[in-house]
Scaffold this motif. Structure first.
Motif, short mmCIF file in Angstrom:
data_model
loop_
_atom_site.label_atom_id
_atom_site.label_comp_id
_atom_site.label_asym_id
_atom_site.label_seq_id
_atom_site.Cartn_x
_atom_site.Cartn_y
_atom_site.Cartn_z
N TYR A 1 0.77 -1.10 0.21
CA TYR A 1 -0.02 0.11 -0.02
C TYR A 1 0.85 1.36 0.26
N THR A 2 2.07 1.08 0.26
CA THR A 2 2.95 2.45 0.24
C THR A 2 4.32 2.19 -0.22
N LEU A 3 5.10 3.41 -0.61
CA LEU A 3 6.50 3.33 -1.16
C LEU A 3 7.11 2.82 0.16
N LEU B 1 0.00 3.93 -6.03
CA LEU B 1 0.25 4.59 -7.31
C LEU B 1 -0.03 6.21 -6.92
N HIS B 2 -1.09 6.52 -6.25
CA HIS B 2 -1.08 7.85 -5.94
C HIS B 2 -0.07 8.50 -5.30
N VAL C 1 7.71 3.25 -10.69
CA VAL C 1 6.16 2.77 -10.86
C VAL C 1 5.75 3.98 -11.74
N CYS C 2 5.93 5.25 -11.85
CA CYS C 2 5.32 6.25 -12.60
C CYS C 2 5.41 6.16 -14.01
N TYR D 1 6.90 11.63 -7.01
CA TYR D 1 7.82 11.74 -8.43
C TYR D 1 7.53 13.26 -8.94
N GLN D 2 6.22 13.69 -8.81
CA GLN D 2 6.19 14.94 -9.40
C GLN D 2 6.61 16.03 -8.35
#
Length: 134
Positions: free
Chosen positions: A5-7, A116-117, A71-72, A123-124
């Motif tokens: 569920y998390t990085l 993913l969110h 992942v992105c 990432y951004q």
């Protein structure tokens, strides 16, 4: 297969696996039922395409930043009905985009939408996402 569920949870998995990969597809069962092919040539591939999640030696930022970046890379495939999952396997060759091709695949975990969110935001927010190399 369990879900991550998390990085931070995904980074924890890196310490338990020699090399961890990410793949966007219908899932391990669907992948096992059909051979991967190169879309442009139609040639069969000797393994399934996946991308390593392990940070390279030169990466000095947090592992979670690298994971977010990796992942992105293929989020567009979600629109095509693919789901991301982590796996291990044996590299047997390279695909048309220079991605590792794996056989002896062992599914590890699904990547949750929440991950993913988080990856997209990190990432951004932390990297210069999409910056050209020139």
């Amino acid at each position: 297969m369990f879900t991550v569920y998390t990085l931070a949870e995904l980074a924890e998995l890196l310490s338990t696996e020699k090399t961890l990969y990410v793949r966007y597809s219908s899932g391990p069962e669907a992948d096992a039922q059909r051979q991967s092919t190169d879309h442009e040539s139609g040639l069969p591939l000797p393994g399934i395409p996946a991308n390593s999640l392990n940070p390279p030696r030169w990466w000095t930022l947090p592992a979670e930043d690298w994971l977010a970046r990796r992942v992105c890379q293929y989020l567009r495939e979600l629109r095509e009905g693919a789901r991301p999952w982590a796996l291990t396997g044996r590299e047997v060759d390279f695909g048309p985009d220079n991605e590792p091709l794996l056989d002896d695949v062992h599914p590890v975990a699904w990547l949750a939408p929440a991950l993913l969110h988080e990856a997209r935001e990190r990432y951004q927010g932390n990297l210069d996402a999409g910056r050209a190399t020139h």
